[in-house]
Scaffold this motif. Sequence first.
Motif, PDB file in Angstrom:
ATOM      1  N   GLU A   4       0.827  -1.215   0.000  1.00 19.92           N
ATOM      2  CA  GLU A   4       0.000   0.000   0.000  1.00 19.92           C
ATOM      3  C   GLU A   4       0.861   1.265   0.000  1.00 19.92           C
ATOM      4  OE1 GLU A   4      -1.976   1.446   3.318  1.00 19.92           O
ATOM      5  OE2 GLU A   4      -3.676   2.269   2.240  1.00 19.92           O
ATOM      6  N   ASP A   5       0.685   2.086   1.031  1.00 17.12           N
ATOM      7  CA  ASP A   5       1.239   3.436   0.960  1.00 17.12           C
ATOM      8  C   ASP A   5       2.766   3.509   1.058  1.00 17.12           C
ATOM      9  OD1 ASP A   5      -1.257   4.396   0.535  1.00 17.12           O
ATOM     10  OD2 ASP A   5      -1.601   5.109   2.574  1.00 17.12           O
TER      11      ASP A   5
ATOM     12  N   ARG B 171       0.536  -6.666   3.288  1.00 18.44           N
ATOM     13  CA  ARG B 171      -0.515  -5.646   3.308  1.00 18.44           C
ATOM     14  C   ARG B 171      -0.935  -5.318   1.882  1.00 18.44           C
ATOM     15  NH1 ARG B 171      -0.534   0.304   6.178  1.00 18.44           N
ATOM     16  NH2 ARG B 171       1.065   0.794   4.613  1.00 18.44           N
TER      17      ARG B 171
ATOM     18  N   LYS C  20      -7.404   0.615   5.768  1.00 26.07           N
ATOM     19  CA  LYS C  20      -8.578   1.489   5.567  1.00 26.07           C
ATOM     20  C   LYS C  20      -9.879   0.694   5.465  1.00 26.07           C
ATOM     21  CE  LYS C  20      -5.619   5.030   3.528  1.00 26.07           C
ATOM     22  NZ  LYS C  20      -4.341   4.312   3.427  1.00 26.07           N
TER      23      LYS C  20
ATOM     24  N   GLU D 280      -8.646   2.950  10.342  1.00 26.53           N
ATOM     25  CA  GLU D 280      -7.870   4.193  10.295  1.00 26.53           C
ATOM     26  C   GLU D 280      -8.584   5.292   9.530  1.00 26.53           C
ATOM     27  OE1 GLU D 280      -4.139   3.101   8.440  1.00 26.53           O
ATOM     28  OE2 GLU D 280      -5.122   1.845   6.944  1.00 26.53           O
TER      29      GLU D 280
ATOM     30  N   ASP E  58      -3.329   7.896   9.390  1.00 26.41           N
ATOM     31  CA  ASP E  58      -4.384   7.973   8.376  1.00 26.41           C
ATOM     32  C   ASP E  58      -5.668   8.543   8.955  1.00 26.41           C
ATOM     33  OD1 ASP E  58      -3.776   6.883   5.587  1.00 26.41           O
ATOM     34  OD2 ASP E  58      -2.742   5.472   6.903  1.00 26.41           O
TER      35      ASP E  58
HETATM   36 MG    MG Z   1      -1.517   4.156   6.158  1.00 26.98          MG
END
Ligand code: MG
Length: 295
Positions: A36-37, A68, A97, A132, A159
């Motif tokens: 992800e991020d 993740r 999320k 989050e 987040d």
């Molecule tokens: Mg994050």
Amino acid sequence: MPTTIRRALLFMPGDDRKKIEKAAAMGVDSIIMDLEDGVALNHKQAARESIHSALREVDFGRSERLVRLNPVSLGALCRTDFEATIAAHPDGYVLPKVERAEDVREVDAWLTTAERAYGWPLGGVGLIALVETALGVVNLREIASAAPRLQALAFGAEDLAGDMGAVRTQEGWEGFYARSAVVTHAKAFGLQALDTPFIDVKADETLLVAEAERAMQMGYTGKLCIHPRQVNAVQQVFTPTAAQIDRARRLIAEHDSHQAAGTGVFTFEGKMVDMPMVRAAQSLLDRARAAGIRV
Ligand code: MG
Ligand code: COA
């Protein structure tokens, strides 16, 4: 299937093989290879391939191997992450999320299909839901009970602050309701509770330890980590000390002898003890056993 102990869970970008190998040699409870991020959009495919080959090639020792995914709400991005990694049989997936029970159920269904296809034990690949966003916090109850393979709820303060227009502070009061809600829902539904990462990698260790201790005092069972330097300190905070174990055992022994003598409440080290304190002592011993300590 008993849920594995997760005191420290170390993240790294999935496209960074060197960090994956470094983490695998550390003896950390869980390793989360990120798609992800922590990974740039134009590196998602490289990260998927890197995670797939790391799962096949790297000796992770006793560490749990987690991946993740991108948020389920993003559709194809998340589905492609899953398709590219499942054949290498990770121990579980971390879902970021998460906002609705359906987010968990969708990946649960993919996993059930994969487990049937590969002949793996049904429900064996675990799920952890990161809560989050404001909507995720509001829907905690349905998320926590979404699927039997859901093993833990994790809190993400950064987040959440971004989502809510809140400002992150050292004390963290801006996230206090959510941090409390995540651990309370986890415990209500028999799940592990994992605290937000401490992102100041250069800060004095006492600040990290204080934040981890507060989480432990709230009932959290582990904490997300982002740097190898954090792992030992965090694992120690979530491991009861010999003195704490000894005290818990003596308290339970006193309780047992008072019960046998027909007394429900007594004093121990100058303080009143009845059932809640006995349960707290038992849960401390459970944490010690989960950490591999013979009690
Ligand atoms: Mg994050
Ligand atoms: N996992 C494994 N190894 C890590 C690591 C991690 N999360 N973070 C750093 N390391 C390694 C580095 O590769 C370096 O190894 P070396 O000494 O063998 O070269 C060593 O630890 C020291 O690293 P350092 O120089 O202090 O950190 P950095 O500047 O290279 O990286 C970050 C800083 C924040 C970019 C890095 O810690 C990181 O990638 N963290 C995880 C970020 C992430 O996954 N975020 C998404 C979830 S919130």
